[in-house]
Motif scaffolding. Sequence first.
Motif, PDB file in Angstrom:
ATOM      1  N   GLY A  85       2.172 -41.822   1.156  1.00  0.00           N
ATOM      2  CA  GLY A  85       3.318 -40.284   1.219  1.00  0.00           C
ATOM      3  C   GLY A  85       3.987 -40.070   0.192  1.00  0.00           C
ATOM      4  N   GLY A  86       4.760 -40.248  -0.763  1.00  0.00           N
ATOM      5  CA  GLY A  86       6.224 -39.714  -1.002  1.00  0.00           C
ATOM      6  C   GLY A  86       5.352 -39.709  -2.476  1.00  0.00           C
ATOM      7  N   PHE A  87       4.283 -40.464  -3.656  1.00  0.00           N
ATOM      8  CA  PHE A  87       3.416 -40.276  -4.508  1.00  0.00           C
ATOM      9  C   PHE A  87       2.727 -39.454  -4.476  1.00  0.00           C
ATOM     10  CE2 PHE A  87       0.376 -41.630  -6.718  1.00  0.00           C
ATOM     11  CZ  PHE A  87       0.907 -41.486  -8.474  1.00  0.00           C
ATOM     12  N   LEU A  88       2.352 -38.558  -3.340  1.00  0.00           N
ATOM     13  CA  LEU A  88       1.584 -37.587  -3.707  1.00  0.00           C
ATOM     14  C   LEU A  88       2.862 -36.204  -2.936  1.00  0.00           C
ATOM     15  CD1 LEU A  88      -1.279 -38.293  -1.964  1.00  0.00           C
ATOM     16  CD2 LEU A  88      -0.830 -37.939  -4.382  1.00  0.00           C
ATOM     17  N   THR A  89       4.046 -36.478  -2.969  1.00  0.00           N
ATOM     18  CA  THR A  89       4.934 -35.097  -2.175  1.00  0.00           C
ATOM     19  C   THR A  89       5.062 -34.513  -4.146  1.00  0.00           C
ATOM     20  OG1 THR A  89       6.507 -36.431  -3.108  1.00  0.00           O
ATOM     21  CG2 THR A  89       6.231 -36.458  -0.694  1.00  0.00           C
ATOM     22  N   PRO A  90       5.074 -32.781  -3.614  1.00  0.00           N
ATOM     23  CA  PRO A  90       5.698 -32.132  -5.236  1.00  0.00           C
ATOM     24  C   PRO A  90       6.256 -31.998  -5.735  1.00  0.00           C
ATOM     25  CG  PRO A  90       5.161 -30.235  -2.764  1.00  0.00           C
ATOM     26  CD  PRO A  90       5.322 -31.681  -2.237  1.00  0.00           C
ATOM     27  N   LYS A  91       7.585 -33.203  -5.404  1.00  0.00           N
ATOM     28  CA  LYS A  91       8.208 -33.831  -5.657  1.00  0.00           C
ATOM     29  C   LYS A  91       8.523 -34.068  -6.758  1.00  0.00           C
ATOM     30  CE  LYS A  91      13.563 -35.198  -6.283  1.00  0.00           C
ATOM     31  NZ  LYS A  91      14.835 -35.458  -5.042  1.00  0.00           N
ATOM     32  N   ALA A  92       7.566 -35.197  -6.265  1.00  0.00           N
ATOM     33  CA  ALA A  92       6.574 -36.681  -7.277  1.00  0.00           C
ATOM     34  C   ALA A  92       5.871 -36.520  -8.084  1.00  0.00           C
ATOM     35  CB  ALA A  92       6.562 -38.108  -5.721  1.00  0.00           C
ATOM     36  N   ASN A 137       8.078 -34.310 -11.121  1.00  0.00           N
ATOM     37  CA  ASN A 137       8.428 -35.852 -12.024  1.00  0.00           C
ATOM     38  C   ASN A 137       7.690 -36.470 -12.709  1.00  0.00           C
ATOM     39  OD1 ASN A 137      11.571 -35.474 -10.146  1.00  0.00           O
ATOM     40  ND2 ASN A 137      10.737 -36.523  -8.989  1.00  0.00           N
ATOM     41  N   ARG A 138       6.383 -36.425 -12.539  1.00  0.00           N
ATOM     42  CA  ARG A 138       5.502 -36.863 -13.353  1.00  0.00           C
ATOM     43  C   ARG A 138       5.270 -36.272 -14.181  1.00  0.00           C
ATOM     44  NH1 ARG A 138       3.556 -39.743  -8.429  1.00  0.00           N
ATOM     45  NH2 ARG A 138       1.625 -37.385  -8.867  1.00  0.00           N
ATOM     46  N   ILE A 139       4.774 -34.770 -13.449  1.00  0.00           N
ATOM     47  CA  ILE A 139       4.960 -34.265 -14.945  1.00  0.00           C
ATOM     48  C   ILE A 139       5.702 -33.969 -15.951  1.00  0.00           C
ATOM     49  CG2 ILE A 139       4.035 -31.949 -15.153  1.00  0.00           C
ATOM     50  CD1 ILE A 139       2.834 -31.439 -13.196  1.00  0.00           C
TER      51      ILE A 139
END
Length: 386
Positions: free
Chosen positions: A2-9, A12-14
């Motif tokens: 769930g943390g992988f698909l959070t807006p913050k994650a 960060n990837r972007i």
Amino acid sequence: DGGFLTPKAIANRIKAKGLQKLRWYCQVCQKQCRDENGFKCHTMSESHQRQLLLVADNPDQFIDGYSTEFQDDFIYLLKRRYGTRRIHANVVYQEYISDRNHVHMNSTCWETLTAFVKYLGREGKCVVDQTEKGWFITYIDRDPEVLARQESLKAKEKLELDDAERNAKYIQQQINKSIKNDPEDERKPSELKRENEVEKVVFAMPTSNIVQKLKTNTTSLEKTSPLDNTDAATFIRPTKKPGDKRKKSALEDIMAEEEKKKSKLRHTDAWLRKGIIVKILNKELGDKFYKRKCLIKEVKDRYVGIVEVLESGARVKIDQADLETVIPSYGKRVMILKGSYKGLIGTLESLDPEKYCVSIRLNEGTDKGKLLRNMAYEDISKTVEA
């Protein structure tokens, strides 16, 4: 997950995509930080401190390793992307650093791109030159396969230099030689000047031996010939001074050279054989026949053959002087055209482009299986497969 698909994650990837600032990259740990605070936190981490202790034990080894890797990757990109073309060094460098995982220059022994370019020039790996727009580099390809391919291309171009091009070059040389030996002032028409105005101009005709014989042998003639009156005119036989040798013009030299070539050609052995494949060199026949491979269907008068173009099937009657032999690939059948084994079939074993000769293994005859070395290109030609 769930943390992988959070807006913050996702944000960060972007942010992590693409290139970041070079000063926030740690080459030792191979970690890219997004800002100054992140880079400061990384340098204070335990993993970074342990890595620094390893580098401190032997710093030259790490720097040499990074320098070698940077140099190899840079030259590989230059070779594959641009070849031997002249290109701006910064263009290659910008394409090199577009890879996120590249070796950064601040970890090598070169402080700037200019220092690295000068190093490539000193080591002879590239040709470098400095202009107003910056440094330009040209890769020097020393690959043995590339050098061998270049030599074979040069040999092929030398073989394809046909008679028409050689004649044009020879004609130009003769014209230049004629202009050099015969200045323009000597070729201009000059005014007829008489040294003595009082002296008369006399035109004298030389006597002929045939006329003298006719005068002595004809006794039945009652009238004498006007030529017998030697008092009426003075007969002077022109004398040729030893030094009066007229220079040959460029056109006469060319015609004499062509005659020598034709006579020399007729004295050579006829090599045309039915069933061999040759190439047409006569430009006057047009693109339909020029540089086309053809099959000799019939030989007439030893020096003339009727050939058929392999691609179009068109036929033409042509002299052997306008044809050249064709060298096949390894293992293909050839026919020997000159020498003691003339007319026999063999197989091409090897080829020496530097000496323009081949090695042939006989497929028939009393010496079947014998290897004939150092045979000239013009002594053999490709033949149709059985």
